[in-house]
Design an enzyme around this catalytic site. Structure first.
Site, PDB file in Angstrom:
ATOM      1  CE  LYS A 117      -1.767   2.742   2.968  1.00 39.88           C
ATOM      2  NZ  LYS A 117      -1.776   4.031   2.178  1.00 39.88           N
ATOM      3  CD  GLU A 133      12.814   4.824   8.491  1.00 41.62           C
ATOM      4  OE1 GLU A 133      12.655   5.776   9.314  1.00 41.62           O
ATOM      5  OE2 GLU A 133      12.768   4.961   7.265  1.00 41.62           O
ATOM      6  CB  CYS A 145      13.233   9.216   7.754  1.00 40.22           C
ATOM      7  SG  CYS A 145      14.063   8.111   6.593  1.00 40.22           S
ATOM      8  CD  GLU A 166      10.785  12.810  11.019  1.00 39.82           C
ATOM      9  OE1 GLU A 166      11.632  12.332  10.263  1.00 39.82           O
ATOM     10  OE2 GLU A 166       9.819  12.154  11.469  1.00 39.82           O
TER      11      GLU A 166
END
Length: 487
Positions: A186, A262, A297, A391
């Site tokens: 997906k 992750e 990331c 983040e």
């Protein structure tokens, strides 16, 4: 290709719009629009996976694993199919790169030269590896024989984000297929078009029906259905920590499927005064945070600089930020394209306002430019500020200073994340001791974002678990079986 040639190809490009299930197109009952962050234009109305489409995809993958030929093929035969997929990706490299650039805003030069290169290399690497994996025979007593075999884990659900839609998908699909698993992929609802195209190419390359299924849809519906499905044996996910926690709950509420995560980072980049080349260190620091619009990331979003060289490094980073070409993603000279959607632009700008309100000094950028944010640099940042802790996933750099190596390590590790880190020093002992002290899955010394398929990628702490890339990725998609024979 020139800017004009990419524009002409974009006008002629046709996008896939159906799920790829059991080797064919499935349209489903509803659709959603995929729009380009480049100009807001609708690229395609794409099938929107509901529970029934996910059930069909998982059923196809389940049959292909339990009854189909794929897990039972000789590893060399599986490898040959992966190599054919890589060849087809190479043949369609221009249109796939263009699709990525249009659907998520990445500069076309990076989509073609970096993302597609990495994707093709990944399929080739695991294709070449497929028949080179060994089981083993432990030393036991003379009257017994023990065999330890590595067997495919089953049906893999792979849920991937929009920032590297094919690279991150290939890091999961290729090792899973090499191991003999079947896959339901997906992609993000913001970037499903390139993944749907790859599903078709994989079938064209000879992948049996049901081995790779691609369903388009959002996380709360399609992602949740995959996470809760009792016939999915392994779940691999790259994305936010909040969604990662949901997948762990889905596993607990269903069949205790293994979940590999992750989940991003807030990576420190440490520059010591003995760095071999302060100019290169500063240029790399700027490149690292602004590459891919900062939607990375591993982006080195916290630049930790020794106070004795802080002014020099900061000025060099600011000048590089101001020189970056922000523009049309389809122009080959563009260095920073569009953020993925307007809401993400507003999210990034919210962090810019937060940094200003909390007392950081804005050195450059900080304003909207089309559907992007101008490369932004703050200094006089303190560890308690939001821009130093959270983040941002955008082109915003926070610069902090330190006076001792011990202080630098403490600042670097003062985060809930542990995905990556950078270190610049000419001292070999410092390189070893500091890299060992940093709680990060990858530490780059005198470089950033370097590596190849031979090395594992993944994080510590709340950056997740498990590893993509390298031989170690196969650990996520295989089970060890012991067979004990009494002689």
């Amino acid at each position: 290709m020139t800017h004009e040639e990419w524009l002409a190809l974009a006008k002629a490009l046709e996008f896939p719009s159906a799920h790829h299930i059991d080797g064919g197109d499935v349209t489903g009952t509803g659709t959603f629009q995929v729009t380009s962050p480049r100009d807001g234009q609708v690229l395609a109305d794409v099938a929107d996976a509901q529970q029934s489409e996910v059930d069909a995809a998982v059923a196809a993958a389940r049959w292909a694993f339990d009854e189909g030929p794929w897990p039972r093929l000789a590893p060399a035969e599986r490898g040959q199919v992966l190599l054919r997929i890589a060849d087809l990706l190479e043949q369609h490299r221009e249109t796939l790169a263009l699709t990525i650039s249009l659907e998520m805003g990445k500069p076309i030069s990076e989509a073609y030269g970096i993302e597609l290169r990495a994707t093709i290399t990944t399929f080739r690497w695991y294709g070449q590896l497929a028949d080179k994996l060994n089981d083993f025979v432990p030393q036991t007593a003379p009257d017994s024989l023990a065999l330890v075999t590595r067997e495919p884990a089953g049906v893999v659900g792979a849920v991937v984000p929009w920032n590297f839609p094919l690279t991150l998908a290939s890091w999961k699909i290729a090792p899973a297929l090499a191991a003999g698993c079947t896959v339901v992929l997906k992609p993000s609802e913001f970037s499903p078009l390139s993944a749907l195209a790859v599903g078709k190419l994989a079938t064209e390359a000879g992948l049996p029906p049901g081995v790779l299924n691609v369903v388009a849809g959002d996380g709360p519906t399609a992602g949740r259905a995959i996470g809760l499905h009792p016939d999915v044996d392994v779940l691999t996910f790259t994305g936010s920590g909040a969604v990662g926690r949901e997948f762990l709950r889905y596993s607990a509420d269903s069949n205790l499927k293994r979940v590999w995560l992750e989940l991003g980072g807030k990576s420190p980049n440490i520059i010591l005064p003995d760095a071999p080349d302060l100019g290169r260190a500063a240029a790399t620091a700027a490149w690292g945070i602004f590459f891919n619009q900062g939607e990375m990331c591993t982006a080195p979003s916290r630049l930790l600089v020794h106070s004795s060289v802080a002014d020099q490094v900061t000025e060099a980073v600011v000048q590089r930020a101001r020189a970056l070409r922000v523009g049309d993603p389809l122009d080959p000279v563009t260095e920073m394209g569009a953020l993925v959607n307007p809401s993400h632009v507003e999210r990034v700008l919210g962090y810019v306002r937060s940094g200003h309100d909390e007392g950081a000094r804005l050195r450059t950028g900080g304003f909207r430019l089309g559907n992007s944010v101008q490369p932004t640099v703050f200094d006089q940042v303190t560890p308690d500020m939001r821009i130093a802790r959270e983040e941002i996933f955008g082109p915003v750099l926070s610069i902090m200073t330190f006076d001792t190596v011990e202080e630098a390590v403490s600042l670097a590790n003062a985060t809930e994340y542990g995905l990556a880190a950078g270190l610049w020093t000419a001292d070999l002992s410092t390189a070893h001791t500091v890299s060992r002290a940093l709680r990060a899955g990858t530490v780059w010394v005198n470089c950033y974002e370097e590596g190849d398929l031979t090395v594992p990628f993944g994080g510590m702490k709340q950056s997740g678990n498990g590893r993509d890339k390298s031989l170690h990725a196969l650990e996520k998609y295989t089970e060890l079986k012991t067979t004990w024979i009494q002689l």
